[in-house]
Motif scaffolding. Structure first.
Motif, PDB file in Angstrom:
ATOM      1  N   ALA A 193       0.836  -1.208   0.000  1.00 39.23           N
ATOM      2  CA  ALA A 193       0.000   0.000   0.000  1.00 39.23           C
ATOM      3  C   ALA A 193       0.872   1.258   0.000  1.00 39.23           C
ATOM      4  O   ALA A 193       0.595   2.212  -0.731  1.00 39.23           O
ATOM      5  CB  ALA A 193      -0.924  -0.008   1.214  1.00 39.23           C
ATOM      6  N   ASN A 208       2.328   1.732  -3.361  1.00 38.12           N
ATOM      7  CA  ASN A 208       1.346   2.230  -4.322  1.00 38.12           C
ATOM      8  C   ASN A 208       1.092   3.726  -4.167  1.00 38.12           C
ATOM      9  O   ASN A 208       0.630   4.377  -5.093  1.00 38.12           O
ATOM     10  CB  ASN A 208       0.025   1.464  -4.182  1.00 38.12           C
ATOM     11  N   ARG A 209       1.372   4.246  -2.960  1.00 39.44           N
ATOM     12  CA  ARG A 209       1.135   5.672  -2.740  1.00 39.44           C
ATOM     13  C   ARG A 209       2.262   6.553  -3.256  1.00 39.44           C
ATOM     14  O   ARG A 209       2.121   7.756  -3.361  1.00 39.44           O
ATOM     15  CB  ARG A 209       0.903   5.932  -1.235  1.00 39.44           C
ATOM     16  N   LYS A 240      -9.581  -0.524 -13.279  1.00 39.26           N
ATOM     17  CA  LYS A 240     -10.106  -1.202 -12.085  1.00 39.26           C
ATOM     18  C   LYS A 240     -11.489  -1.731 -12.400  1.00 39.26           C
ATOM     19  O   LYS A 240     -12.190  -1.186 -13.258  1.00 39.26           O
ATOM     20  CB  LYS A 240     -10.271  -0.202 -10.928  1.00 39.26           C
ATOM     21  N   THR A 293     -13.707  -2.136  -6.208  1.00 43.25           N
ATOM     22  CA  THR A 293     -12.865  -1.062  -5.689  1.00 43.25           C
ATOM     23  C   THR A 293     -13.639  -0.248  -4.660  1.00 43.25           C
ATOM     24  O   THR A 293     -14.645   0.395  -4.994  1.00 43.25           O
ATOM     25  CB  THR A 293     -12.413  -0.140  -6.845  1.00 43.25           C
ATOM     26  N   ARG A 294     -13.172  -0.298  -3.430  1.00 39.94           N
ATOM     27  CA  ARG A 294     -13.876   0.411  -2.368  1.00 39.94           C
ATOM     28  C   ARG A 294     -13.560   1.909  -2.410  1.00 39.94           C
ATOM     29  O   ARG A 294     -12.437   2.298  -2.695  1.00 39.94           O
ATOM     30  CB  ARG A 294     -13.482  -0.147  -0.994  1.00 39.94           C
ATOM     31  N   GLU A 298     -13.244   3.703   0.145  1.00 42.42           N
ATOM     32  CA  GLU A 298     -12.296   4.007   1.228  1.00 42.42           C
ATOM     33  C   GLU A 298     -10.834   3.958   0.757  1.00 42.42           C
ATOM     34  O   GLU A 298      -9.971   4.584   1.355  1.00 42.42           O
ATOM     35  CB  GLU A 298     -12.458   3.003   2.380  1.00 42.42           C
ATOM     36  N   GLU A 299     -10.580   3.204  -0.314  1.00 41.71           N
ATOM     37  CA  GLU A 299      -9.206   3.136  -0.827  1.00 41.71           C
ATOM     38  C   GLU A 299      -8.685   4.514  -1.227  1.00 41.71           C
ATOM     39  O   GLU A 299      -7.492   4.738  -1.297  1.00 41.71           O
ATOM     40  CB  GLU A 299      -9.132   2.225  -2.064  1.00 41.71           C
ATOM     41  N   TYR A 300      -9.609   5.411  -1.526  1.00 41.44           N
ATOM     42  CA  TYR A 300      -9.221   6.746  -2.009  1.00 41.44           C
ATOM     43  C   TYR A 300      -9.502   7.811  -0.965  1.00 41.44           C
ATOM     44  O   TYR A 300      -9.732   8.969  -1.311  1.00 41.44           O
ATOM     45  CB  TYR A 300      -9.964   7.058  -3.315  1.00 41.44           C
ATOM     46  N   ASP A 301      -9.482   7.400   0.298  1.00 43.73           N
ATOM     47  CA  ASP A 301      -9.763   8.334   1.377  1.00 43.73           C
ATOM     48  C   ASP A 301      -8.825   9.544   1.287  1.00 43.73           C
ATOM     49  O   ASP A 301      -7.608   9.394   1.271  1.00 43.73           O
ATOM     50  CB  ASP A 301      -9.576   7.611   2.727  1.00 43.73           C
TER      51      ASP A 301
END
Lengths: 261, 277
Positions: free
Chosen positions: A6, A9-10, B95, B100-101, B103-106
């Motif tokens: 993660a 990926n950021r 995607k 794809t949630r 929340e992944e892009y919070d």
């Protein structure tokens, strides 16, 4: 592991290609320095992996030819044509593409002259021959590692011998996780159960069954380590540098090779 | 494929629930930028909608369609990451909208676009029919034997992975050979290398597709194995390592290995005539 992925990926897309290109340039510069300016890689029973297999320089060759020039083209060629490093340098140096996001791919050189591996890079198809050569080099490195465990004639262990052992384990992992090796041991077959020698006696049938099982197990085993081919590639590259630097420091008298027993 | 290319039509029951049920309870909202347009062009339009815990991007898109933009076109079907219909690009990466949630892009802006390697029909719907043309150009599975086949596990264990493909075409979309270099006319793309690998390694198949892959429509030589296809595969197929590179190795056997070339010359065989045994 998930948190590492993660975090990775950021990171901005350019971090990967810039890091890879920097490391590969530094390694190439160091390797060229060794090839052209360092004729000797031996310290007592330790031989730097850059100099393996140890070869004599024929008298008719010009004076500027060094031992690494005669052998290093094999492992360097193996890495240069390796499927993993191909991905790494296509991304890092050619930006073809630099990364997978649309933002990164917008930076990719465009035009109608893209040929992939159909023009100059078609030469990468010779990778399997560098593999064959590298297997021979790996055999020599195992021998030289074994020799390093006899520092003064008798069996013993020094930090240097452990360094060489780590190096050859990682290098073997890299060499035998190669995609071409995977192809060689079973990827080229559609049918493992179709091994037929035409034999009908008990021993011939047993031999066929043994061959079938051996091929399948070897292929599956190589497939497992092949999944980490990139990790083997980087780990063995760094260990190669560490082993060579360690022997250079010993040669320069900066450190001493501590004996464990 | 019975996809619902919803243009104000198909609506997920869950999206209704999100919009009309618990969504407003905690008062949280989220914003989404969606491409609105067609082959002629278009622009991003921002929508604000109620945020529900566990919401996936498809829920959000369907909420927008139900509550704010009835003419928004989006293709979806199973909403369980099995059909591959709802593939699109979120923040520039392919995607599945249903997997794809939000929340992944919070804390990030969320921008939803259609697959860019193919012509846009409307909004989030691309025309992926090119893929079916490629599929038809490839020699299908052909066997002398009559199915069901009797095969050993050891011979078919490699064939399970390629059969997981759900044909979302995200690998095709992210592949720079198609997306950036527009080699649609001479390159089949990762999805069809996966299919070719399945057929080429199938012990009961009697066809040879190496000539197709190397000299004809396949164009596997264009692939420079940069693994973007593997990175985006929603079912985790290691496309590059387990499909493309094995095929490249077989092509190398046939076309680039001097020792094998010599053996073929001695035996009087031609390049591309291999039928792996």
């Amino acid at each position: 592991m998930a948190s590492i992925t993660a975090a990775k990926n950021r990171l901005p897309w350019w971090v990967g290609p810039i890091t890879v290109s920097t490391v590969l340039v530094l390694f190439t510069v160091y390797a060229m320095y060794v090839v052209f300016f360092r004729p000797d890689g031996q310290y007592q029973s330790l031989l730097s992996p850059f100099y393996s297999p140890p070869v004599g320089i024929p008298g008719w060759m010009p004076g500027w030819v060094t031992a690494p020039m005669l052998v290093l083209w094999i492992p360097l060629g193996f890495r240069a044509t390796c499927y993993y490093y191909r991905k790494a340098y296509y991304r890092a140096f050619f930006w073809d593409p630099p990364a997978c996001s649309s933002k990164a791919q917008e930076r990719e050189p465009r035009g109608n002259n893209y040929n992939g591996e159909r023009a100059l890079f078609i030469l990468n198809n010779i990778h399997r021959y560098f593999l064959y050569g590298s297997i021979i080099v790996v055999a020599f490195l195992w021998y030289e590692t074994a020799v390093s465990f006899f520092p003064e004639g008798g069996f013993g262990m020094t930090i240097g011998s452990l360094v060489l052992l780590t190096n050859i384990v990682l290098l073997s992992g890299y060499t035998f996780s190669c995609h071409s090796f995977r192809h060689l041991v079973g990827g080229n077959k559609d049918c493992y159960s179709c091994v037929k020698s035409g034999g009908s006696t008990g021993s011939e049938v047993r031999s066929e069954n043994f061959l079938r099982k051996l091929r399948r197990k070897t292929y599956n085993g190589v497939s497992v380590i092949n999944g980490q081919h990139a990790s083997w590639a980087w780990a063995s590259l760094f260990m190669l540098l560490i082993a060579d630097l360690y022997i250079r420091l010993l040669q320069a008298g900066v450190i001493t090779d501590l004996r464990i027993f | 494929m019975d996809d619902r290319t919803a243009d104000g039509g198909g609506l997920a029951p869950q999206a209704h629930a999100n919009a009309n049920g618990t969504a407003g309870e905690n008062g949280k909202t989220t914003k989404l930028k969606i491409f609105r347009g067609d082959a002629e062009g278009g622009e991003e339009v921002e929508y604000e909608l109620p945020m529900v815990e566990g919401m996936v991007v498809l829920d959000a898109v369907l909420n927008v369609q139900a509550e704010q933009a009835g003419d928004l076109a989006v293709r979806w079907n199973c909403k369980a990451a099995h059909c591959g219909s709802c593939s699109a690009e979120i923040n520039g990466k392919p995607k599945l909208l249903c997997k794809t949630r939000m929340e992944e892009y919070d804390g990030e802006e969320i921008r939803v676009h259609p697959l860019k390697a193919f012509p846009v029909i409307k909004d989030l719907v691309s025309d992926v029919s090119w893929n079916y043309e490629v599929s038809r150009s490839m020699t299908p599975f052909t066997s002398d034997a009559q199915a069901p086949f009797t095969m050993y596990e050891e011979d078919v264990e490699r064939l399970y992975e390629p059969k997981k493909c759900i044909e979302c075409f995200m690998c095709q979309d992210v592949c720079h050979v198609l997306r950036t270099h527009n080699k649609h006319a001479e390159f089949a793309g990762p999805r069809f290398f996966v299919r070719a690998q399945w057929m080429e390694m199938h012990p009961m198949d009697n066809q040879n597709r190496l000539k197709y892959l190397h000299e004809e429509r396949g164009g596997v030589g264009y692939c420079n194995i940069t693994k973007c296809c593997t990175e985006v595969c929603p079912v985790g197929i290691k496309i590059t390592d387990n499909a493309i590179i094995p095929l490249k190795e077989r092509v190398a056997d046939e076309y680039y290995d001097p020792a094998k070339w010599l053996m073929r010359k001695l035996r009087g065989n031609r390049n591309g005539a291999r039928n792996g045994g």
